[in-house]
Design a protein around this motif. Structure first.
Motif, short mmCIF file in Angstrom:
data_model
loop_
_atom_site.label_atom_id
_atom_site.label_comp_id
_atom_site.label_asym_id
_atom_site.label_seq_id
_atom_site.Cartn_x
_atom_site.Cartn_y
_atom_site.Cartn_z
N GLY A 248 1.03 3.72 -3.26
CA GLY A 248 0.53 5.06 -3.03
C GLY A 248 -0.98 5.07 -2.90
N VAL A 249 -1.55 6.22 -2.88
CA VAL A 249 -2.99 6.38 -2.71
C VAL A 249 -3.59 6.64 -4.10
N GLU A 250 -4.73 6.02 -4.36
CA GLU A 250 -5.38 6.23 -5.65
C GLU A 250 -5.82 7.68 -5.78
N SER A 251 -5.86 8.15 -6.98
CA SER A 251 -6.22 9.55 -7.25
C SER A 251 -7.59 9.90 -6.73
N LYS A 252 -8.54 8.98 -6.88
CA LYS A 252 -9.91 9.29 -6.44
C LYS A 252 -10.03 9.32 -4.92
N ASN A 253 -9.10 8.71 -4.19
CA ASN A 253 -9.15 8.68 -2.73
C ASN A 253 -8.30 9.76 -2.06
N LYS A 254 -7.56 10.51 -2.86
CA LYS A 254 -6.72 11.56 -2.28
C LYS A 254 -7.57 12.71 -1.76
N VAL A 255 -7.14 13.27 -0.68
CA VAL A 255 -7.82 14.43 -0.10
C VAL A 255 -7.34 15.67 -0.83
N ARG A 256 -8.28 16.44 -1.28
CA ARG A 256 -7.92 17.66 -1.98
C ARG A 256 -8.22 18.88 -1.10
N ALA B 92 0.84 -1.20 0.00
CA ALA B 92 0.00 0.00 0.00
C ALA B 92 0.87 1.25 0.00
N PHE B 93 1.95 1.20 0.73
CA PHE B 93 2.83 2.37 0.75
C PHE B 93 3.57 2.53 -0.57
#
Length: 118
Positions: A8-16, A4-5
């Motif tokens: 990375g984090v999926e684009s749709k799950n990133k906090v904007r 997971a590290f």
């Protein structure tokens, strides 16, 4: 967990969080304060040098305000002459008090005190 590290984090799950830029304009922000200060200066009278009244009670300095009647009643000022300039150390209501203070300072501090009429 390691995958997971690495992935990375999926684009749709990133906090904007958009970057909010704050522009400080001191003239505009402090305009009410400056205008109020200018109005209060206009309502005040001319500046007058007022000596402070300080007395010592129980080893504490007590600062007092002086009203105009007291200022009008002062008659002499005591001046200590230094090497480069003179310093006013106080004012008195009459000449006899000024002489007493000057005499005490001459005895204890070995200073010469000039008594000037106001």
């Amino acid at each position: 967990m390691a995958r997971a590290f690495r992935a990375g984090v999926e684009s749709k799950n990133k906090v904007r969080m958009p970057l909010r830029r704050r522009i400080w304009q001191p003239v505009r922000d402090l305009q009410s304060l400056t205008s109020r200060a200018k109005r209060s200066v206009q309502t005040m009278g001319p500046s007058v040098e007022v000596p402070s009244l300080v007395r010592i009670e129980n080893e504490h300095w007590v600062f007092e305000r002086i009203d105009e009647e007291t200022l009008r009643g002062l008659s002499h000022q005591l001046v200590v002459q230094g090497e480069s300039s003179s310093t006013v150390i106080g004012v008195t209501e009459n000449f006899s008090t000024a002489v007493e203070v000057a005499k005490c300072m001459a005895e204890y501090d070995q200073r010469v005190i000039l008594i000037q009429p106001l």
